[in-house]
Design a protein around this motif. Structure first.
Motif, PDB file in Angstrom:
ATOM      1  N   GLU A   1     -11.426   3.364   4.565  1.00  0.00           N
ATOM      2  CA  GLU A   1     -11.233   4.588   5.355  1.00  0.00           C
ATOM      3  C   GLU A   1      -9.808   5.116   5.188  1.00  0.00           C
ATOM      4  OE1 GLU A   1     -12.283   3.505   9.300  1.00  0.00           O
ATOM      5  OE2 GLU A   1     -14.462   3.726   8.963  1.00  0.00           O
ATOM      6  N   ALA A   2      -8.826   4.210   5.179  1.00  0.00           N
ATOM      7  CA  ALA A   2      -7.427   4.607   5.005  1.00  0.00           C
ATOM      8  C   ALA A   2      -7.206   5.198   3.609  1.00  0.00           C
ATOM      9  CB  ALA A   2      -6.509   3.403   5.223  1.00  0.00           C
ATOM     10  N   ILE A   3      -7.831   4.583   2.620  1.00  0.00           N
ATOM     11  CA  ILE A   3      -7.726   5.094   1.244  1.00  0.00           C
ATOM     12  C   ILE A   3      -8.300   6.505   1.163  1.00  0.00           C
ATOM     13  CG2 ILE A   3      -8.696   4.834  -1.089  1.00  0.00           C
ATOM     14  CD1 ILE A   3      -8.420   1.784  -0.718  1.00  0.00           C
ATOM     15  N   GLY A   4      -9.444   6.696   1.831  1.00  0.00           N
ATOM     16  CA  GLY A   4     -10.075   8.013   1.814  1.00  0.00           C
ATOM     17  C   GLY A   4      -9.245   9.070   2.499  1.00  0.00           C
ATOM     18  N   GLU A   5      -8.700   8.729   3.667  1.00  0.00           N
ATOM     19  CA  GLU A   5      -7.913   9.702   4.426  1.00  0.00           C
ATOM     20  C   GLU A   5      -6.624  10.083   3.697  1.00  0.00           C
ATOM     21  OE1 GLU A   5      -7.208   8.769   8.510  1.00  0.00           O
ATOM     22  OE2 GLU A   5      -9.216   7.904   8.768  1.00  0.00           O
ATOM     23  N   LEU A   6      -5.990   9.081   3.075  1.00  0.00           N
ATOM     24  CA  LEU A   6      -4.714   9.328   2.388  1.00  0.00           C
ATOM     25  C   LEU A   6      -4.892   9.763   0.942  1.00  0.00           C
ATOM     26  CD1 LEU A   6      -2.646   6.275   3.695  1.00  0.00           C
ATOM     27  CD2 LEU A   6      -2.574   8.639   4.499  1.00  0.00           C
ATOM     28  N   ARG A   7      -6.143   9.733   0.486  1.00  0.00           N
ATOM     29  CA  ARG A   7      -6.442  10.045  -0.931  1.00  0.00           C
ATOM     30  C   ARG A   7      -5.584   9.202  -1.859  1.00  0.00           C
ATOM     31  NH1 ARG A   7      -6.815  16.683  -0.807  1.00  0.00           N
ATOM     32  NH2 ARG A   7      -8.484  16.819   0.738  1.00  0.00           N
ATOM     33  N   TYR A   8      -5.518   7.935  -1.538  1.00  0.00           N
ATOM     34  CA  TYR A   8      -4.691   7.012  -2.316  1.00  0.00           C
ATOM     35  C   TYR A   8      -5.315   6.779  -3.689  1.00  0.00           C
ATOM     36  CZ  TYR A   8      -2.938   2.494  -3.947  1.00  0.00           C
ATOM     37  OH  TYR A   8      -2.427   1.476  -4.712  1.00  0.00           O
ATOM     38  N   VAL A   9      -4.493   6.897  -4.725  1.00  0.00           N
ATOM     39  CA  VAL A   9      -4.907   6.595  -6.095  1.00  0.00           C
ATOM     40  C   VAL A   9      -4.082   5.415  -6.579  1.00  0.00           C
ATOM     41  CG1 VAL A   9      -5.090   7.446  -8.459  1.00  0.00           C
ATOM     42  CG2 VAL A   9      -5.475   8.997  -6.540  1.00  0.00           C
ATOM     43  N   PRO A  10      -4.722   4.295  -6.953  1.00  0.00           N
ATOM     44  CA  PRO A  10      -3.961   3.117  -7.398  1.00  0.00           C
ATOM     45  C   PRO A  10      -3.079   3.433  -8.597  1.00  0.00           C
ATOM     46  CG  PRO A  10      -6.256   2.557  -7.017  1.00  0.00           C
ATOM     47  CD  PRO A  10      -6.167   4.044  -6.937  1.00  0.00           C
ATOM     48  N   ASN A  11      -1.886   2.852  -8.601  1.00  0.00           N
ATOM     49  CA  ASN A  11      -0.955   3.000  -9.715  1.00  0.00           C
ATOM     50  C   ASN A  11      -1.320   1.977 -10.782  1.00  0.00           C
ATOM     51  OD1 ASN A  11       1.277   2.834 -11.486  1.00  0.00           O
ATOM     52  ND2 ASN A  11       2.636   3.629  -9.896  1.00  0.00           N
TER      53      ASN A  11
ATOM     54  N   ALA B   1      -1.270  -7.091   0.368  1.00  0.00           N
ATOM     55  CA  ALA B   1      -2.123  -7.983  -0.424  1.00  0.00           C
ATOM     56  C   ALA B   1      -3.602  -7.731  -0.131  1.00  0.00           C
ATOM     57  CB  ALA B   1      -1.771  -9.438  -0.137  1.00  0.00           C
ATOM     58  N   THR B   2      -3.912  -7.459   1.128  1.00  0.00           N
ATOM     59  CA  THR B   2      -5.309  -7.192   1.490  1.00  0.00           C
ATOM     60  C   THR B   2      -5.793  -5.896   0.856  1.00  0.00           C
ATOM     61  OG1 THR B   2      -5.091  -8.375   3.586  1.00  0.00           O
ATOM     62  CG2 THR B   2      -6.893  -6.796   3.412  1.00  0.00           C
ATOM     63  N   VAL B   3      -4.949  -4.856   0.871  1.00  0.00           N
ATOM     64  CA  VAL B   3      -5.318  -3.594   0.218  1.00  0.00           C
ATOM     65  C   VAL B   3      -5.564  -3.829  -1.262  1.00  0.00           C
ATOM     66  CG1 VAL B   3      -4.578  -1.244  -0.348  1.00  0.00           C
ATOM     67  CG2 VAL B   3      -4.015  -2.234   1.887  1.00  0.00           C
ATOM     68  N   SER B   4      -4.684  -4.603  -1.875  1.00  0.00           N
ATOM     69  CA  SER B   4      -4.829  -4.912  -3.306  1.00  0.00           C
ATOM     70  C   SER B   4      -6.154  -5.608  -3.579  1.00  0.00           C
ATOM     71  CB  SER B   4      -3.656  -5.776  -3.771  1.00  0.00           C
ATOM     72  OG  SER B   4      -3.812  -6.135  -5.129  1.00  0.00           O
ATOM     73  N   ARG B   5      -6.533  -6.526  -2.701  1.00  0.00           N
ATOM     74  CA  ARG B   5      -7.800  -7.247  -2.886  1.00  0.00           C
ATOM     75  C   ARG B   5      -9.000  -6.312  -2.774  1.00  0.00           C
ATOM     76  NH1 ARG B   5      -6.040 -12.383   0.932  1.00  0.00           N
ATOM     77  NH2 ARG B   5      -4.684 -13.388  -0.628  1.00  0.00           N
ATOM     78  N   VAL B   6      -8.930  -5.362  -1.864  1.00  0.00           N
ATOM     79  CA  VAL B   6     -10.026  -4.399  -1.706  1.00  0.00           C
ATOM     80  C   VAL B   6     -10.109  -3.492  -2.927  1.00  0.00           C
ATOM     81  CG1 VAL B   6     -10.865  -2.437  -0.381  1.00  0.00           C
ATOM     82  CG2 VAL B   6      -9.950  -4.443   0.815  1.00  0.00           C
ATOM     83  N   VAL B   7      -8.964  -3.006  -3.383  1.00  0.00           N
ATOM     84  CA  VAL B   7      -8.929  -2.084  -4.528  1.00  0.00           C
ATOM     85  C   VAL B   7      -9.412  -2.764  -5.800  1.00  0.00           C
ATOM     86  CG1 VAL B   7      -7.397  -0.775  -6.048  1.00  0.00           C
ATOM     87  CG2 VAL B   7      -7.117  -0.619  -3.563  1.00  0.00           C
ATOM     88  N   ASN B   8      -8.945  -3.993  -6.018  1.00  0.00           N
ATOM     89  CA  ASN B   8      -9.266  -4.691  -7.268  1.00  0.00           C
ATOM     90  C   ASN B   8     -10.569  -5.471  -7.210  1.00  0.00           C
ATOM     91  OD1 ASN B   8      -6.846  -3.839  -8.548  1.00  0.00           O
ATOM     92  ND2 ASN B   8      -5.717  -5.472  -7.503  1.00  0.00           N
ATOM     93  N   GLY B   9     -11.029  -5.752  -5.987  1.00  0.00           N
ATOM     94  CA  GLY B   9     -12.277  -6.495  -5.849  1.00  0.00           C
ATOM     95  C   GLY B   9     -12.214  -7.895  -6.412  1.00  0.00           C
TER      96      GLY B   9
ATOM     97  N   ARG C   1     -13.142  -9.651   4.528  1.00  0.00           N
ATOM     98  CA  ARG C   1     -14.133  -9.425   5.579  1.00  0.00           C
ATOM     99  C   ARG C   1     -14.588  -7.981   5.583  1.00  0.00           C
ATOM    100  NH1 ARG C   1     -11.910 -11.617  11.158  1.00  0.00           N
ATOM    101  NH2 ARG C   1     -10.073 -10.474  10.408  1.00  0.00           N
ATOM    102  N   GLU C   2     -15.865  -7.760   5.884  1.00  0.00           N
ATOM    103  CA  GLU C   2     -16.452  -6.425   5.774  1.00  0.00           C
ATOM    104  C   GLU C   2     -15.754  -5.429   6.695  1.00  0.00           C
ATOM    105  OE1 GLU C   2     -18.486  -3.449   4.228  1.00  0.00           O
ATOM    106  OE2 GLU C   2     -18.515  -5.523   3.493  1.00  0.00           O
ATOM    107  N   CYS C   3     -15.411  -5.847   7.899  1.00  0.00           N
ATOM    108  CA  CYS C   3     -14.749  -4.919   8.828  1.00  0.00           C
ATOM    109  C   CYS C   3     -13.369  -4.525   8.299  1.00  0.00           C
ATOM    110  CB  CYS C   3     -14.644  -5.537  10.223  1.00  0.00           C
ATOM    111  SG  CYS C   3     -13.688  -7.075  10.291  1.00  0.00           S
ATOM    112  N   THR C   4     -12.680  -5.482   7.669  1.00  0.00           N
ATOM    113  CA  THR C   4     -11.362  -5.194   7.092  1.00  0.00           C
ATOM    114  C   THR C   4     -11.501  -4.274   5.890  1.00  0.00           C
ATOM    115  OG1 THR C   4     -10.538  -7.359   7.797  1.00  0.00           O
ATOM    116  CG2 THR C   4      -9.287  -6.219   6.083  1.00  0.00           C
ATOM    117  N   ARG C   5     -12.488  -4.556   5.065  1.00  0.00           N
ATOM    118  CA  ARG C   5     -12.727  -3.726   3.893  1.00  0.00           C
ATOM    119  C   ARG C   5     -12.985  -2.277   4.309  1.00  0.00           C
ATOM    120  NH1 ARG C   5     -14.162  -5.018  -1.064  1.00  0.00           N
ATOM    121  NH2 ARG C   5     -14.637  -7.152  -0.426  1.00  0.00           N
TER     122      ARG C   5
END
Length: 356
Positions: free
Chosen positions: A58-68, A36-44, A49-53
């Motif tokens: 960083e995880a999105i960048g490393e994994l090259r995650y592309v939202p479905n 849910a937290t990842v979803s909130r960051v992706v969708n804005g 919290r800034e540290c969580t964001r």
């Protein structure tokens, strides 16, 4: 079962050794947060919290995650796609409208599904049905053939999906419309030719869509009010948006130009036809604009690329696209429809001149 990230970030190997794309679950695990937290960051759409964001990004960048996007649309029951239907890909007029539509959709987080009806009423219905079946958020139709498709079809469709019509000859209930006053635009071109001394003026038009019908009506009214109208001076080239429209215009004018009793000017329903008239005049040995004048319609880049540059009516193509998207977003958000009419103006160039 997923084990670990592969050497290339964004590649995860399952127990069979096959490589797959990173999922939102993978991102959540790597960042040490919930899905849910990842979803909130992706969708804005919720504060994080800034540290969580930062950890999630960083995880999105490393994994090259592309939202479905499809999965997101299923969850939210809201499509991020808008359907756009045009009659032709060959006329630069529609290309510029589409460019305006795409620009405004991008600004508002939507993507575009573009389809072509090929100036065919049966295909127009199929294009619309196909877009509805794809669950688009709305449909924008440029120069639709509403007369032959039928108001009943669009009345029914408007109850299923928000509709916006660009330069439609008919007003469809429960839909928004944006148009140029093409009748007034044609009058502007005809008045210009009349004011510089031309009386024997050809109208070069096509036989598909309401836009040509409106322009023919304006021509008939203008010429008839001055006792100058004759049906023989209307040159119908057929499909005015096809790739060979200029060539067919040129062929149909063979033998019509150059005679002392023939026309001294041509008022064309688009810039492609105007190019065909320029070629026909050149082959007839006529100097443009000294002996023959030509006006176009649309003010596409084509009107500036030929010699002489074409005097033409500006149709505000990019603005038509922008306003169409604004009306569609209003329709999606509020359910209300509006009609907007944009003004034309004549762009004076070198293809028209006083009759000597």
């Amino acid at each position: 079962m997923r084990k670990s990230a592969g050497k290339a970030s964004g590649e995860l190997r399952n127990s069979t050794g096959l490589v797959g794309r990173a999922t939102i679950v993978d991102v959540a695990q790597k960042a040490g947060v919930s899905v849910a937290t990842v979803s909130r960051v992706v969708n804005g759409n919720y504060p994080v919290r800034e540290c969580t964001r930062k950890k999630v990004q960083e995880a999105i960048g490393e994994l090259r995650y592309v939202p479905n996007i499809q999965a997101r649309e299923l969850n939210t029951r809201h499509s991020s796609s808008v359907g756009v239907v045009v009659p032709s890909f060959y006329n630069m007029y529609f290309a510029e409208i589409v460019d305006g539509i795409e620009e405004m959709l991008h600004r508002n987080g939507f993507s575009m599904l573009l389809t072509c009806m090929q100036n065919n009423a049966v295909l127009e219905r199929e294009c619309v049905r196909n877009l509805v079946s794809r669950n688009v958020s709305g449909i924008i139709l440029a120069s639709p053939d509403t007369e032959n498709v039928g108001a009943e079809f669009y009345d029914l469709t408007s109850r299923q999906v928000p509709l916006v019509f660009v330069n439609s000859p008919l007003s469809i209930s429960n839909a928004s419309h944006v148009s140029n006053d093409e009748h007034a635009g044609m009058i502007l071109a005809l008045e210009h030719l009349y004011d510089i001394g031309h009386r024997r003026i050809l109208l070069v038009c096509g036989d598909n869509g309401g836009a040509y019908l409106m322009k023919k009506m304006a021509y008939r009214e203008f010429m008839d009010s001055r006792g100058l109208y004759t049906e023989e001076n209307i040159i119908n080239i057929g499909d005015g948006n096809s790739i060979d429209a200029a060539e067919r215009t040129e062929r149909l004018l063979e033998g019509r130009l150059g005679d002392p009793s023939s026309a001294t000017a041509a008022c064309c329903c688009n810039d492609v036809m105007a190019c065909g008239v320029l070629n026909a005049a050149r082959h007839a040995g006529l100097s443009v604009p000294e002996q023959f004048s030509v006006t176009g319609f649309d003010n596409t880049p084509l009107s500036r690329y030929v010699d002489p540059e074409i005097t033409t009516v500006d149709q505000n193509m990019a603005k038509l696209g922008h306003v169409a998207v604004k009306l569609l977003l209003e329709k999606i958000e509020t359910g209300k429809d509006r009609n907007v009419v944009l003004e034309n103006h004549l762009v004076m160039r070198k293809s028209t001149g006083f009759l000597s």
